[in-house]
Structures are given as structure tokens and as C-alpha cells.
Scaffold this active site. Sequence first.
Site, PDB file in Angstrom:
ATOM      1  CB  VAL A  62      -0.831   0.525   0.886  1.00  0.00           C
ATOM      2  CG1 VAL A  62      -1.925  -1.003   1.147  1.00  0.00           C
ATOM      3  CG2 VAL A  62       0.009   0.526   2.731  1.00  0.00           C
ATOM      4  CE1 TYR A 153      -1.886   2.046  14.687  1.00  0.00           C
ATOM      5  CE2 TYR A 153      -3.391   1.547  16.273  1.00  0.00           C
ATOM      6  CZ  TYR A 153      -3.788   0.917  15.761  1.00  0.00           C
ATOM      7  OH  TYR A 153      -4.540   0.569  14.911  1.00  0.00           O
TER       8      TYR A 153
END
Length: 248
Positions: A62, A153
Site C-alpha cells: 500500500v 499511531y
Amino acid sequence: MPNLKNQVILVTGANRGQGKAIAQHLASLEAIVVVGARNYDAANEVAKRIGEDHALPVQLDVTSESDWKAAVDKIINTFGKLDALVNNAGSLKRKPFRETTLDDYQQLINVNQLGVFMGMQAVIPQMEKQLKGSIINNVSISAFAPISKSSIYAATKSSVVAMSKAAAIELGPTGIRVNMVHPGGIETDMVTQDEGVPDYYNSVPLRRIGQPVEIAKVVAFLASDESSYCTGTEIVVDGGMTLGTADE
């Protein structure tokens, strides 16, 4: 039950964990699932288990724009359409904020943030031609309820929420819907780290950790016409974790 018969759906990170469960569940609803994974052999293994009538493996890192183009071109050349994209691939890195490096942050940005951006851009032209499409971004409750040692994150996940909402506004007139799923703790290797389910999950309101198929069922709803009036929607699947603990 959502009707996904002959719907062509690309799932990223579909070789393990939530992505694998999503691919398998969509196929069980008679969708044609394009199993995307950075490692083609891993994607092919999942596709074989699903069955060639309902699965097509593609190599898809990706973070690679060329991989995205090649994957989408293969899908269009094979099926002539692409009904839905599930941006599932993601990476987690937990470190104290003071010890987090720029390289750590950039790695997560590349996968969690830019990977979603490139995926959406890759599928939009075909979906615009169809005047219809569903993009489902598998995000995380960390986008709005981060835990310790997960600042970068949480930051990448929050960015996907903002991007998804803005894209939903812009793409709505073209018939493309953009929605989000926010998993809480789900029993995958990313969470258990081969050490079993943490005792913490006994204290969430539903008294257990979630299962990958429970995310897959929500994804199936958002991919189907049963959610035809949903865009910019966020569905939290966390067993009530973000409400607080159920300790008495």
C-alpha cells in the site's frame, strides 16, 4: 444479510488478521474478493482457501503507487468494474513519545495514512465512471481514544478520519460513499503478540475481546446497498471499551 453477489471488492492487508477475516466473510456473501497483500504468495494462499470463483490475489504494497495502479488495472481488465475498496492494511508501533523517532513516524505515515490516500485516489476514477462505489477505511478507536505509547499511531489514524470525512463531502455527488470502521481490541496477532488475550478485556462492558469476523460484518454492511444513505459515517466496534470499564 447484505447482498454482495458478484460485487468486486478489493481488500488490502488481506493475508492475515482482520483483513483475512474480511475477505473470507465477503466471499461467503458471494462477493468477488480481490485479496491484496504485500507478499503475493500470502495473498495467493488466502485466495486459494476462498476459492478461485470468489477470489483473485494481487500483490499490493500500500506504500507503492505503482502497486496500486497495477492492482486496479488488473481488477478492471479482469472484471470491468470495482464496487468497493476496503483500506484495511495498517501498522502499529508503540513507543514512549520521547523515544519515538522521525523514522518511526514516517513509517506509520507511509502505511496508515499515505496508503489510504493512494488507495482512494487509485479507485476513484473507475468508481466515478460507474457513478457508484463504496470506500471503507478500517481505522481504530485510537483515532479518538488513544492509549499510552501510541502517539504516532493515533495521529495517523486521526488523519484518516479527517481525510475520509472531507472526501465523503467531495465525492458524494459522484455516487461514491466513504465510511469508517473503528475497531477496538480485536483478537489478532497485533493485539495478543502470541501472549494470549490480555486480562483487561474482562473489564470492558461486553466482558471480552472482539473477533475479526465482527469487524468483517460491519464492513459487509458498508460495502452493500444496505448502507446506501451512509457516507462520512463512523461505526465503533469496541465492545463498549471507549465507554469505560464495567468493574463494579
